[in-house]
Design a protein around this motif. Structure first.
Motif, PDB file in Angstrom:
ATOM      1  N   CYS A  61       0.823  -1.217   0.000  1.00 46.98           N
ATOM      2  CA  CYS A  61       0.000   0.000   0.000  1.00 46.98           C
ATOM      3  C   CYS A  61       0.856   1.266   0.000  1.00 46.98           C
ATOM      4  O   CYS A  61       0.324   2.380   0.175  1.00 46.98           O
ATOM      5  CB  CYS A  61      -0.924   0.009   1.207  1.00 46.98           C
ATOM      6  N   HIS A  63       2.558   2.538   2.136  1.00 44.85           N
ATOM      7  CA  HIS A  63       2.316   3.301   3.367  1.00 44.85           C
ATOM      8  C   HIS A  63       3.568   4.055   3.819  1.00 44.85           C
ATOM      9  O   HIS A  63       3.472   5.142   4.403  1.00 44.85           O
ATOM     10  CB  HIS A  63       1.857   2.324   4.456  1.00 44.85           C
ATOM     11  N   ASP A  70      -2.179   8.578   5.310  1.00 46.19           N
ATOM     12  CA  ASP A  70      -2.826   7.474   6.002  1.00 46.19           C
ATOM     13  C   ASP A  70      -3.146   7.817   7.448  1.00 46.19           C
ATOM     14  O   ASP A  70      -4.165   7.359   7.998  1.00 46.19           O
ATOM     15  CB  ASP A  70      -1.951   6.225   5.920  1.00 46.19           C
ATOM     16  N   LEU A  73      -6.283   9.629   7.314  1.00 43.62           N
ATOM     17  CA  LEU A  73      -7.352   8.672   7.055  1.00 43.62           C
ATOM     18  C   LEU A  73      -7.793   7.994   8.354  1.00 43.62           C
ATOM     19  O   LEU A  73      -9.005   7.878   8.631  1.00 43.62           O
ATOM     20  CB  LEU A  73      -6.861   7.628   6.049  1.00 43.62           C
ATOM     21  N   MET A 403      -6.979  -1.069   5.883  1.00 44.19           N
ATOM     22  CA  MET A 403      -7.059  -0.992   4.422  1.00 44.19           C
ATOM     23  C   MET A 403      -6.739  -2.347   3.799  1.00 44.19           C
ATOM     24  O   MET A 403      -6.094  -3.192   4.415  1.00 44.19           O
ATOM     25  CB  MET A 403      -6.105   0.080   3.889  1.00 44.19           C
ATOM     26  N   ASN A 405      -4.741  -5.002   1.768  1.00 46.06           N
ATOM     27  CA  ASN A 405      -3.283  -5.103   1.808  1.00 46.06           C
ATOM     28  C   ASN A 405      -2.808  -6.465   1.334  1.00 46.06           C
ATOM     29  O   ASN A 405      -3.597  -7.284   0.877  1.00 46.06           O
ATOM     30  CB  ASN A 405      -2.784  -4.796   3.231  1.00 46.06           C
ATOM     31  N   VAL A 419     -11.122   0.231   4.107  1.00 47.88           N
ATOM     32  CA  VAL A 419     -10.743   1.204   3.074  1.00 47.88           C
ATOM     33  C   VAL A 419     -10.235   0.419   1.867  1.00 47.88           C
ATOM     34  O   VAL A 419      -9.378  -0.458   2.014  1.00 47.88           O
ATOM     35  CB  VAL A 419      -9.661   2.169   3.585  1.00 47.88           C
ATOM     36  N   HIS A 420     -10.778   0.720   0.705  1.00 50.45           N
ATOM     37  CA  HIS A 420     -10.348   0.064  -0.531  1.00 50.45           C
ATOM     38  C   HIS A 420      -9.053   0.691  -1.022  1.00 50.45           C
ATOM     39  O   HIS A 420      -8.884   1.922  -0.976  1.00 50.45           O
ATOM     40  CB  HIS A 420     -11.435   0.208  -1.605  1.00 50.45           C
ATOM     41  N   VAL A 421      -8.123  -0.137  -1.483  1.00 50.39           N
ATOM     42  CA  VAL A 421      -6.878   0.344  -2.077  1.00 50.39           C
ATOM     43  C   VAL A 421      -6.814  -0.112  -3.530  1.00 50.39           C
ATOM     44  O   VAL A 421      -6.908  -1.315  -3.809  1.00 50.39           O
ATOM     45  CB  VAL A 421      -5.646  -0.169  -1.310  1.00 50.39           C
ATOM     46  N   GLN A 426      -2.837   3.517  -6.023  1.00 52.17           N
ATOM     47  CA  GLN A 426      -2.720   3.704  -4.574  1.00 52.17           C
ATOM     48  C   GLN A 426      -3.814   4.630  -4.015  1.00 52.17           C
ATOM     49  O   GLN A 426      -3.681   5.168  -2.915  1.00 52.17           O
ATOM     50  CB  GLN A 426      -1.325   4.210  -4.174  1.00 52.17           C
ATOM     51  N   GLN A 427      -4.875   4.796  -4.746  1.00 47.97           N
ATOM     52  CA  GLN A 427      -5.998   5.600  -4.243  1.00 47.97           C
ATOM     53  C   GLN A 427      -6.715   4.844  -3.134  1.00 47.97           C
ATOM     54  O   GLN A 427      -6.985   3.645  -3.242  1.00 47.97           O
ATOM     55  CB  GLN A 427      -6.987   5.921  -5.363  1.00 47.97           C
ATOM     56  N   ARG A 428      -7.034   5.556  -2.061  1.00 48.24           N
ATOM     57  CA  ARG A 428      -7.790   5.002  -0.948  1.00 48.24           C
ATOM     58  C   ARG A 428      -9.243   5.460  -1.071  1.00 48.24           C
ATOM     59  O   ARG A 428      -9.502   6.652  -1.280  1.00 48.24           O
ATOM     60  CB  ARG A 428      -7.255   5.506   0.391  1.00 48.24           C
TER      61      ARG A 428
END
Length: 447
Positions: A61, A63, A70, A73, A403, A405, A419-421, A426-428
């Motif tokens: 992700c 991150h 994040d 978020l 999210m 992963n 949360v969709h990734v 890489q849009q959340r």
């Protein structure tokens, strides 16, 4: 759509902690950045046939590069706490070489949480052992337990009481049994004796590290997180009921029992005598050092019947399942926590540190209506409520996962996130389940 609990439930009162959870290897990516060394999961992913579709955690992700986004978020969800893990390969990329860039990343994470009013819950080990330690035997080698102590000492020296809660290990069963006994996870051995020896050394590392952790962070809570898949009898027969007890003792209770009693479960020791680990004098007393909390990871149950030898054999049923194939059985969480409360007088307060569902609902018109996951959370929160009402001391609940992963041997094929990734952009995107958590947590504050 939100979650509903009975009026005046203790789960809606201010002292009950709500959070979301992640793990370093599953979300961070940046696996060659800023001095990080190879982990056993990097090596495992690079081994053909080990991970679905040849997926790996090299980006995940992202991150590591999207930390501030994040953190915002997480704050937007309204949670009290965030449970994350530290990647040992970022901190100690070579023996006794301590990587400042690694410390600084987690310092930014911890400080960013505190600034946003979110409590940091830190897990020291979520499966990503440095490969150089595996090259010397990994968790089969007793020396790794002492290396872990030094790592735990360095982390707690650096972050001290800024961290509310330190967990030594997440799911030792997966580290030892899935990784060394059954060969499904890194490092990929399939040997019963190696699995039991690894399990003993992980628990020993936990016990050895506790005094150093308490010294460096005396105001924090210190504990461990275990995973359980409780068994239920296929039929109400003496043989099937005994198979259930054996199944539980050979599963999560193999790790909980020595923590509580300084003994391994007798029925499994007897049955698997040839595979038992080397245990040195004093080891079990070290393992049984008091802890401040016990984390419970629960997703599903299993139904078993006794085979011709009286041992448990799993029976598949047609009950509703999540997309990963795990039965949805919320009452299992109630019954599990009641069972351990009855069984152990010295059981510490419990945290539900992971609970969630694989729901692979795809985006449609910019929305992800993961209603199965919403219902899963609603049912399991009610199961926690029922456990607390019956006298079980549960202090918090962490949704798995923040999210979508890297889902270990499943690669990116299973989505557990609220949360969709989009792994390309890489849009959340907050799913319906994430919106339900927001609404539920806002309602709780309003009360």
């Amino acid at each position: 759509m939100s979650f509903e609990l009975p009026h005046n439930s203790s789960l809606t009162k201010p002292g009950f902690i709500y959070g979301v959870a992640t793990a370093a290897f599953q979300i961070e990516g940046a696996n060659t950045a800023d001095g990080r060394c190879e982990s056993i999961w990097d090596r495992f992913c690079a081994t053909p046939g080990k991970v679905l579709n040849g997926d790996d955690g090299s980006i995940a992700c992202d991150h590591y590069h999207r930390l501030e986004q994040d953190l915002d978020l997480i704050q937007s969800l309204g949670v009290d706490a965030y449970r994350f893990s530290v990647a040992w390969p970022r901190i100690e990329p070579a023996p006794d070489q301590w990587n400042e860039a690694g410390f600084e990343f987690y310092e930014r994470l911890i400080d960013g949480l505190i600034t946003r009013g979110i409590k940091p819950y830190l897990t020291l080990y979520h499966w990503d052992l440095p490969q150089y330690l595996e090259d010397k035997g990994g968790w089969i080698n007793r020396e790794t337990a002492y290396r872990f102590v030094r790592y735990a000492e360095k982390i707690t020296e650096r972050f001290g009481n800024k961290v509310v809660s330190y967990c030594t290990f997440n799911e030792p069963l997966c580290t030892a049994f899935v990784g060394y006994r059954w060969g499904i996870h890194a490092p990929g051995y399939a040997d019963h004796k190696l699995g039991y020896q690894a399990a003993h050394h992980v628990l020993l590392a936990h016990g050895l590290a506790l005094p150093y952790m308490r010294k460096n962070a005396p105001e924090a809570e210190h504990g461990i997180v275990l995973n359980f898949t409780p068994a239920y009898p296929y039929q109400d027969t003496a043989a099937d009921i005994e198979a259930v007890e054996y199944s539980d003792d050979a599963d999560g209770f193999w790790f909980l029992h020595p923590l509580m009693t300084a003994e391994y479960p007798a029925r499994v020791v007897q049955q698997d005598a040839v595979f038992m680990p080397v245990i040195l004098p004093g080891d079990l007393e070290i393992i049984a050092r008091p802890i401040d909390f016990l984390g419970i990871n629960y997703y599903s149950r299993k139904v078993v019947k006794a085979n011709a030898q009286g041992l448990p054999e799993q029976v598949h049923n047609e009950h509703p399942k999540t997309d990963i194939g795990w039965e949805i059985y919320p009452d299992g969480l109630t019954h599990l926590t009641q069972k351990m409360t009855r069984r152990y007088a010295r059981l510490p307060p419990l945290l539900i540190t992971e609970n969630g569902a694989a729901d692979n609902t795809e985006p449609e018109n910019g929305e992800i209506n993961d209603t199965m996951r919403v219902h899963y959370y609603r049912q399991h929160l009610l199961a926690v409520h029922n456990a607390v009402e019956s006298g079980v001391d549960i202090r918090g609940y962490f949704a798995w996962s923040l999210m979508d992963n890297f889902e270990w041997a499943y690669g990116y094929s299973m989505r557990f996130g609220i949360v969709h990734v989009d792994y390309q952009s890489q849009q959340r995107t907050l799913k319906k389940s994430g919106q339900s958590w927001q609404h539920f947590l806002r309602q709780r504050i309003a009360k």
